[in-house]
Structure formats: C-alpha cells, structure tokens
Write a protein that holds these residues in place. Structure first.
Motif, short mmCIF file in Angstrom:
data_model
loop_
_atom_site.label_atom_id
_atom_site.label_comp_id
_atom_site.label_asym_id
_atom_site.label_seq_id
_atom_site.Cartn_x
_atom_site.Cartn_y
_atom_site.Cartn_z
N GLY A 116 -15.98 -7.55 -7.00
CA GLY A 116 -17.10 -8.41 -6.62
C GLY A 116 -17.41 -8.30 -5.14
N LYS A 117 -17.50 -9.47 -4.47
CA LYS A 117 -17.82 -9.49 -3.05
C LYS A 117 -16.62 -9.13 -2.17
N GLU A 118 -15.42 -9.16 -2.74
CA GLU A 118 -14.22 -8.82 -1.99
C GLU A 118 -14.03 -7.31 -1.93
N THR A 119 -13.39 -6.86 -0.88
CA THR A 119 -13.00 -5.46 -0.83
C THR A 119 -11.73 -5.29 -1.64
N LEU A 120 -11.46 -4.08 -2.07
CA LEU A 120 -10.24 -3.80 -2.82
C LEU A 120 -9.00 -4.11 -1.97
N GLU A 121 -9.10 -3.86 -0.68
CA GLU A 121 -7.99 -4.15 0.22
C GLU A 121 -7.70 -5.65 0.26
N ASP A 122 -8.76 -6.47 0.29
CA ASP A 122 -8.58 -7.93 0.30
C ASP A 122 -7.98 -8.43 -1.00
N VAL A 123 -8.41 -7.84 -2.11
CA VAL A 123 -7.88 -8.23 -3.41
C VAL A 123 -6.38 -7.97 -3.47
N ARG A 124 -5.98 -6.81 -3.02
CA ARG A 124 -4.56 -6.46 -3.05
C ARG A 124 -3.77 -7.30 -2.05
N ALA A 125 -4.37 -7.60 -0.91
CA ALA A 125 -3.68 -8.40 0.10
C ALA A 125 -3.45 -9.82 -0.41
N PHE A 126 -4.41 -10.36 -1.14
CA PHE A 126 -4.28 -11.74 -1.64
C PHE A 126 -3.14 -11.87 -2.64
N TYR A 127 -2.76 -10.79 -3.26
CA TYR A 127 -1.64 -10.81 -4.21
C TYR A 127 -0.37 -11.36 -3.54
N ALA A 128 -0.27 -11.18 -2.22
CA ALA A 128 0.91 -11.68 -1.50
C ALA A 128 0.94 -13.20 -1.45
N VAL A 129 -0.21 -13.85 -1.61
CA VAL A 129 -0.26 -15.31 -1.51
C VAL A 129 0.48 -15.99 -2.67
N PRO A 130 0.09 -15.75 -3.94
CA PRO A 130 0.83 -16.39 -5.03
C PRO A 130 2.26 -15.90 -5.16
N ILE A 131 2.51 -14.64 -4.82
CA ILE A 131 3.89 -14.14 -4.86
C ILE A 131 4.74 -14.87 -3.82
N LEU A 227 -0.31 -11.34 6.69
CA LEU A 227 -0.13 -10.09 7.43
C LEU A 227 0.51 -9.02 6.56
N ILE A 228 1.51 -9.44 5.79
CA ILE A 228 2.21 -8.51 4.90
C ILE A 228 1.25 -7.90 3.88
N GLY A 229 0.30 -8.71 3.43
CA GLY A 229 -0.63 -8.26 2.40
C GLY A 229 -1.46 -7.05 2.80
N TYR A 230 -1.65 -6.84 4.09
CA TYR A 230 -2.47 -5.72 4.55
C TYR A 230 -1.64 -4.51 4.98
N THR A 231 -0.34 -4.60 4.83
CA THR A 231 0.49 -3.44 5.16
C THR A 231 0.33 -2.36 4.09
N GLU A 232 0.61 -1.14 4.47
CA GLU A 232 0.46 -0.02 3.53
C GLU A 232 1.39 -0.20 2.32
N TYR A 233 2.61 -0.64 2.58
CA TYR A 233 3.57 -0.81 1.49
C TYR A 233 3.06 -1.81 0.47
N TRP A 234 2.56 -2.97 0.97
CA TRP A 234 2.10 -4.00 0.03
C TRP A 234 0.86 -3.54 -0.73
N ALA A 238 0.66 -3.55 -4.74
CA ALA A 238 -0.37 -4.28 -5.47
C ALA A 238 -1.20 -3.34 -6.33
N ALA A 239 -1.47 -2.14 -5.82
CA ALA A 239 -2.22 -1.15 -6.60
C ALA A 239 -1.43 -0.74 -7.83
N TRP A 240 -0.12 -0.57 -7.67
CA TRP A 240 0.74 -0.21 -8.81
C TRP A 240 0.75 -1.33 -9.84
N VAL A 241 0.86 -2.57 -9.37
CA VAL A 241 0.86 -3.73 -10.28
C VAL A 241 -0.47 -3.80 -11.03
N ALA A 242 -1.57 -3.60 -10.32
CA ALA A 242 -2.90 -3.67 -10.96
C ALA A 242 -3.03 -2.61 -12.05
#
Length: 249
Positions: A116-131, A227-234, A238-242
């Motif tokens: 949607g309006k989010e970038t793919l990077e933002d979507v993956r970074a947000f995964y760190a919040v509920p985790i 911050l962790i959500g935007y690291t390359e590792y995270w 997140a891409a693997w989980v998706a």
C-alpha cells in the motif's frame, strides 16, 4: 514514611490502590485503542483479515481482563484462588506469545504482498515492533512466574508484562496519529514507569531493583527495535518470514 511503616494495613490498601489504578489504565488503553476496529465492530464480527487475528485479539483481550481480575482477587484477599488462576494465566501467556509471533508474521507476509502506502522496507522494519513486544512479554512473564513467591517482585513483573502489550493500543489513539511510534512510546510509557518508580519510593523509601531493570529493559527494547528494523540483517529476516509464512484464512 514512618507512618506507612507503622500501619501495615494502610500500606497494603495503598498498594492495592496503585496496582488497581494501573490495571484500570491498561484496560482504558486497550478499550480506547481498539474500540473502533474491534470492540465496537462486534469483536468476532469485526472485519479482520483472517481467523488467526480473531483468535489473537480474543486471547490478548482475555489477558487484560484476567490481569484486572487477578488484582481484584488480591485486593479481596483471595490469594489461594489468585494462585490457582495464575497457573491458567501462565498457560494463556505462552499461547499469547505463539499467537503474537504468528500474527506479526502474518502481517508482514500480507503487507509484503500489498504494501500500500508503505514501502517494503518500512513493512519489514515494523515486524520488529510486535516481535519486540513478545520478547518483553515473554521475559517478564517467565520471571514473574519464577518470583511468584515474592509478592512485591511478582506484581511489578506482571505489571510490566502488561505494559509490554499496550503500545498497540496507545498507537491507535487518534490523538497520536501525527507522531511516530518511538515518540508515542515515550509519551505513554514514560509516565507509567515514572509512576511505578514514584510509588516504590513512597511505599518503601527506595525504587525496587526489579522496577529499575524492568524499566530499562522495556524502554531500551521499545526504542531500539525501530533502529534494528532497518538493519540489513532484520530486513533479510523479515523478507524470509514473509516468504515462508502460510496464508491464514
């Protein structure tokens, strides 16, 4: 302080008042945050994406209700019943961690397909919040269960476990819409942890060690996960989980 020490019954009543107030605030945070999309939408009739999220919502709502009820039992001096129900609560907490991780993984999978309006990077970074929420909740619950014979530590750990779940509610308050989640966390949880520290000081003349480290842990995880959500590792995780999360219906 001498007055409190000289009147243990008054101290107990004041302790009950503080924790019941925290339980009420937790309930309000959840009810207000999820009123439009969940509670006023009919709970199980709410238009959620799939059955998993309905089960997730029911379990997490039950935790808040159970938290309030358990404090009520302590206030009513029904400690034996409180402990028996606490064993069921621990089982619910384990289920919640599983459901929380599954719901977060489902979200990143769905939003990765249609960001949607989010970038793919933002979507993956947000995964760190509920985790991050589940990490904190699991840690506080485990330690709370371990310290169940120490009422002072147990109550504070259960309180912080519930705090760990509240950012999803607070972030949905319309008044916070213009602000980023890290700032919302500081605005909402700063006063809560300060109130807990203040109560420690007023009731015992010092801030409990469990309150200090729980506060540091809570705020550190809340702020660092963004911050962790935007690291390359995270992002790769997140891409693997998706990619590997099955579709829930």
């Amino acid at each position: 302080m001498a007055t409190l020490a000289g009147h243990p019954r008054r101290k107990v009543r004041n302790d009950d008042l503080f924790f019941s107030s925290m339980a009420a605030l937790s309930l309000i945070a959840v009810l207000v945050g999820f009123a439009r999309t969940y509670f006023l939408a009919g709970v199980f009739r709410a238009p959620l994406p799939n059955l998993l999220l309905h089960i997730h919502g029911a379990a997490f709502t039950l935790w808040i209700v159970l938290f309030v009820f358990q404090i009520g039992l302590v206030i009513g001096r029904r400690v034996g019943l409180h402990r028996r129900i606490g064993l069921l609560g621990f089982g619910l907490a384990v289920l919640m961690v599983v459901l929380g991780v599954l719901a977060a993984s489902d979200r990143v999978a769905r939003h990765s397909r249609e960001p949607g309006k989010e970038t793919l990077e933002d979507v993956r970074a947000f995964y760190a919040v509920p985790i991050g929420d589940m990490l904190m909740f699991a840690a506080f619950i485990t330690l709370g269960y371990h310290h169940r014979s120490d009422p002072a530590a147990h109550k504070r750990l259960m309180l912080f476990a519930t705090f760990a779940l509240l950012d999803a509610g607070f972030d949905r308050w319309s008044v916070f819409d213009p602000y980023p989640l890290p700032l919302v966390n500081l605005i909402c949880f700063g006063p809560l942890v300060l109130a807990t520290m203040t109560w420690d000081w007023r009731s015992s003349g010092r801030v409990q060690k469990v309150t200090i480290w729980a506060t540091v842990f809570l705020l550190t995880v809340q702020e660092s996960r963004h911050l962790i959500g935007y690291t390359e590792y995270w992002q790769r995780l997140a891409a693997w989980v998706a990619t590997h999360t099955p579709a829930f219906h």
